[in-house]
Design a protein around this motif. Structure first.
Motif, PDB file in Angstrom:
ATOM      1  N   LEU A  94       0.826  -1.210   0.000  1.00  0.00           N
ATOM      2  CA  LEU A  94       0.000   0.000   0.000  1.00  0.00           C
ATOM      3  C   LEU A  94       0.859   1.258   0.000  1.00  0.00           C
ATOM      4  N   GLU A  95       1.996   1.204   0.662  1.00  0.00           N
ATOM      5  CA  GLU A  95       2.875   2.376   0.738  1.00  0.00           C
ATOM      6  C   GLU A  95       3.340   2.806  -0.650  1.00  0.00           C
ATOM      7  N   LYS A  96       3.533   1.829  -1.546  1.00  0.00           N
ATOM      8  CA  LYS A  96       3.974   2.138  -2.904  1.00  0.00           C
ATOM      9  C   LYS A  96       2.833   2.700  -3.754  1.00  0.00           C
ATOM     10  N   ILE A  97       1.611   2.339  -3.389  1.00  0.00           N
ATOM     11  CA  ILE A  97       0.461   2.616  -4.247  1.00  0.00           C
ATOM     12  C   ILE A  97      -0.292   3.886  -3.892  1.00  0.00           C
ATOM     13  N   VAL A  98      -0.637   4.050  -2.616  1.00  0.00           N
ATOM     14  CA  VAL A  98      -1.681   4.999  -2.227  1.00  0.00           C
ATOM     15  C   VAL A  98      -1.218   6.456  -2.217  1.00  0.00           C
ATOM     16  N   ASP A  99      -2.108   7.328  -2.643  1.00  0.00           N
ATOM     17  CA  ASP A  99      -1.929   8.777  -2.533  1.00  0.00           C
ATOM     18  C   ASP A  99      -2.400   9.168  -1.137  1.00  0.00           C
ATOM     19  N   VAL A 100      -1.465   9.404  -0.231  1.00  0.00           N
ATOM     20  CA  VAL A 100      -1.818   9.635   1.172  1.00  0.00           C
ATOM     21  C   VAL A 100      -2.507  10.979   1.391  1.00  0.00           C
ATOM     22  N   GLY A 101      -2.431  11.873   0.417  1.00  0.00           N
ATOM     23  CA  GLY A 101      -3.062  13.176   0.571  1.00  0.00           C
ATOM     24  C   GLY A 101      -4.535  13.189   0.209  1.00  0.00           C
ATOM     25  N   PHE A 102      -5.030  12.059  -0.290  1.00  0.00           N
ATOM     26  CA  PHE A 102      -6.430  11.986  -0.721  1.00  0.00           C
ATOM     27  C   PHE A 102      -7.275  11.367   0.388  1.00  0.00           C
ATOM     28  N   PRO A 103      -8.514  11.861   0.592  1.00  0.00           N
ATOM     29  CA  PRO A 103      -9.364  11.307   1.656  1.00  0.00           C
ATOM     30  C   PRO A 103      -9.541   9.795   1.524  1.00  0.00           C
ATOM     31  N   ALA A 104      -9.642   9.128   2.664  1.00  0.00           N
ATOM     32  CA  ALA A 104      -9.757   7.672   2.684  1.00  0.00           C
ATOM     33  C   ALA A 104     -11.202   7.191   2.644  1.00  0.00           C
ATOM     34  N   VAL A 105     -12.133   8.089   2.930  1.00  0.00           N
ATOM     35  CA  VAL A 105     -13.549   7.716   2.980  1.00  0.00           C
ATOM     36  C   VAL A 105     -14.377   8.803   2.303  1.00  0.00           C
ATOM     37  N   LEU A 106     -15.362   8.386   1.530  1.00  0.00           N
ATOM     38  CA  LEU A 106     -16.260   9.344   0.888  1.00  0.00           C
ATOM     39  C   LEU A 106     -17.178   9.960   1.937  1.00  0.00           C
ATOM     40  N   ASN A 107     -17.227  11.278   1.949  1.00  0.00           N
ATOM     41  CA  ASN A 107     -18.032  12.015   2.919  1.00  0.00           C
ATOM     42  C   ASN A 107     -19.356  12.412   2.264  1.00  0.00           C
ATOM     43  N   VAL A 108     -20.436  11.782   2.685  1.00  0.00           N
ATOM     44  CA  VAL A 108     -21.750  12.006   2.088  1.00  0.00           C
ATOM     45  C   VAL A 108     -22.180  13.465   2.208  1.00  0.00           C
ATOM     46  N   THR A 109     -22.005  14.036   3.387  1.00  0.00           N
ATOM     47  CA  THR A 109     -22.410  15.421   3.602  1.00  0.00           C
ATOM     48  C   THR A 109     -21.631  16.363   2.693  1.00  0.00           C
ATOM     49  N   LEU A 110     -20.345  16.106   2.550  1.00  0.00           N
ATOM     50  CA  LEU A 110     -19.519  16.938   1.675  1.00  0.00           C
ATOM     51  C   LEU A 110     -19.991  16.833   0.227  1.00  0.00           C
ATOM     52  N   CYS A 111     -20.363  15.633  -0.194  1.00  0.00           N
ATOM     53  CA  CYS A 111     -20.887  15.444  -1.554  1.00  0.00           C
ATOM     54  C   CYS A 111     -22.145  16.283  -1.772  1.00  0.00           C
ATOM     55  N   LEU A 112     -23.049  16.251  -0.803  1.00  0.00           N
ATOM     56  CA  LEU A 112     -24.293  17.009  -0.919  1.00  0.00           C
ATOM     57  C   LEU A 112     -24.027  18.512  -0.932  1.00  0.00           C
ATOM     58  N   HIS A 113     -23.100  18.953  -0.088  1.00  0.00           N
ATOM     59  CA  HIS A 113     -22.749  20.377  -0.060  1.00  0.00           C
ATOM     60  C   HIS A 113     -22.147  20.812  -1.399  1.00  0.00           C
ATOM     61  N   ALA A 114     -21.246  19.996  -1.927  1.00  0.00           N
ATOM     62  CA  ALA A 114     -20.595  20.332  -3.195  1.00  0.00           C
ATOM     63  C   ALA A 114     -21.613  20.364  -4.330  1.00  0.00           C
ATOM     64  N   HIS A 115     -22.534  19.403  -4.316  1.00  0.00           N
ATOM     65  CA  HIS A 115     -23.572  19.348  -5.348  1.00  0.00           C
ATOM     66  C   HIS A 115     -24.447  20.604  -5.297  1.00  0.00           C
ATOM     67  N   ALA A 116     -24.900  20.962  -4.095  1.00  0.00           N
ATOM     68  CA  ALA A 116     -25.759  22.140  -3.943  1.00  0.00           C
ATOM     69  C   ALA A 116     -25.012  23.412  -4.340  1.00  0.00           C
ATOM     70  N   HIS A 117     -23.748  23.507  -3.937  1.00  0.00           N
ATOM     71  CA  HIS A 117     -22.929  24.681  -4.254  1.00  0.00           C
ATOM     72  C   HIS A 117     -22.782  24.836  -5.770  1.00  0.00           C
ATOM     73  N   THR A 118     -22.502  23.728  -6.447  1.00  0.00           N
ATOM     74  CA  THR A 118     -22.312  23.768  -7.900  1.00  0.00           C
ATOM     75  C   THR A 118     -23.600  24.148  -8.615  1.00  0.00           C
ATOM     76  N   GLU A 119     -24.724  23.579  -8.166  1.00  0.00           N
ATOM     77  CA  GLU A 119     -26.006  23.892  -8.799  1.00  0.00           C
ATOM     78  C   GLU A 119     -26.370  25.366  -8.614  1.00  0.00           C
ATOM     79  N   MET A 120     -26.078  25.909  -7.434  1.00  0.00           N
ATOM     80  CA  MET A 120     -26.354  27.333  -7.191  1.00  0.00           C
ATOM     81  C   MET A 120     -25.473  28.214  -8.070  1.00  0.00           C
ATOM     82  N   ALA A 121     -24.214  27.814  -8.233  1.00  0.00           N
ATOM     83  CA  ALA A 121     -23.295  28.584  -9.074  1.00  0.00           C
ATOM     84  C   ALA A 121     -23.754  28.554 -10.534  1.00  0.00           C
ATOM     85  N   LYS A 122     -24.216  27.390 -10.990  1.00  0.00           N
ATOM     86  CA  LYS A 122     -24.715  27.277 -12.368  1.00  0.00           C
ATOM     87  C   LYS A 122     -25.951  28.148 -12.566  1.00  0.00           C
TER      88      LYS A 122
END
Length: 204
Positions: A94-122
């Protein structure tokens, strides 16, 4: 009905939304990536299952599934917490493979916030263009909200990878509810509220 409910409930379980973003040139294919993750967490590799894989974004979204009789929390620790620790301090392959700077778990709330933010901007872009009597631009990049940048980082390719995971989640959720995207923020408020409570304290 029971199977459908279980699959829907999975969409709010962090153990089913773990992320592995591999470094450029370090892809191993689905099996190799899952084996590396299992080795790092000292789990049976057969308990890890692919949810989705995005080759272009170098991202594997996977879940822990020990079966009906399996332990949900090996060693007294939730699997997603164990995975976060493994990504933060990777060992073995795993040490050879993984990008340690990237989140390890998908954050549902963050996804919803990002979706709403993008739709409002559009919507704002469309409104401004309409006010000027112009056609709105077809391809416009909108800045992501501050909490998204704080968790995912400033790199555009990391944003694209994380949003690929978010899009998988929203599309999968939508397949259960049959709602258009704009209704996603209202879907299953009880689950959403509980996810907010947990993730507010642990956004990464």
């Amino acid at each position: 009905m029971g199977v459908t409910f279980d699959r829907l409930a999975e969409l709010w379980d962090k153990n089913t939304m773990m992320l592995l973003r591999w470094k450029p040139g370090e892809g191993r294919g689905e099996t190799g990536l899952l084996w590396a993750a299992a080795e790092a967490m000292e789990l049976d590799a057969l308990t890890l299952k692919k949810q989705a894989m995005f080759e272009e974004q170098r991202l594997l979204l996977f879940k822990y599934d020990a079966g009906k009789d399996g332990e949900k929390k090996p060693g007294g620790t939730s699997v997603h917490s164990k995975w976060k620790s493994s990504v933060a301090s990777p060992k073995g392959d795993l040490e050879k493979i993984v990008d340690v700077g990237f989140p390890a778990v998908l954050n549902v709330t963050l996804c919803l916030h990002a979706h709403a933010h993008t739709e409002m901007a559009k919507a704002k872009v469309r409104h401004d263009a309409s006010e000027k009597g112009e056609e709105p631009p077809k391809d416009t990049t909108h800045p992501m909200p501050d909490d998204f940048v704080q968790i995912v980082g400033p790199a555009a390719d990391a944003h694209e990878a994380y949003l690929a995971g978010c899009n998988w989640w929203t599309e999968t959720l939508d397949s259960f509810y049959g709602h258009p995207d704009e209704n996603l923020t209202d879907a299953d408020p009880e689950h959403h509220a509980s996810a907010d409570d947990e993730e507010g304290a642990d956004l990464a």
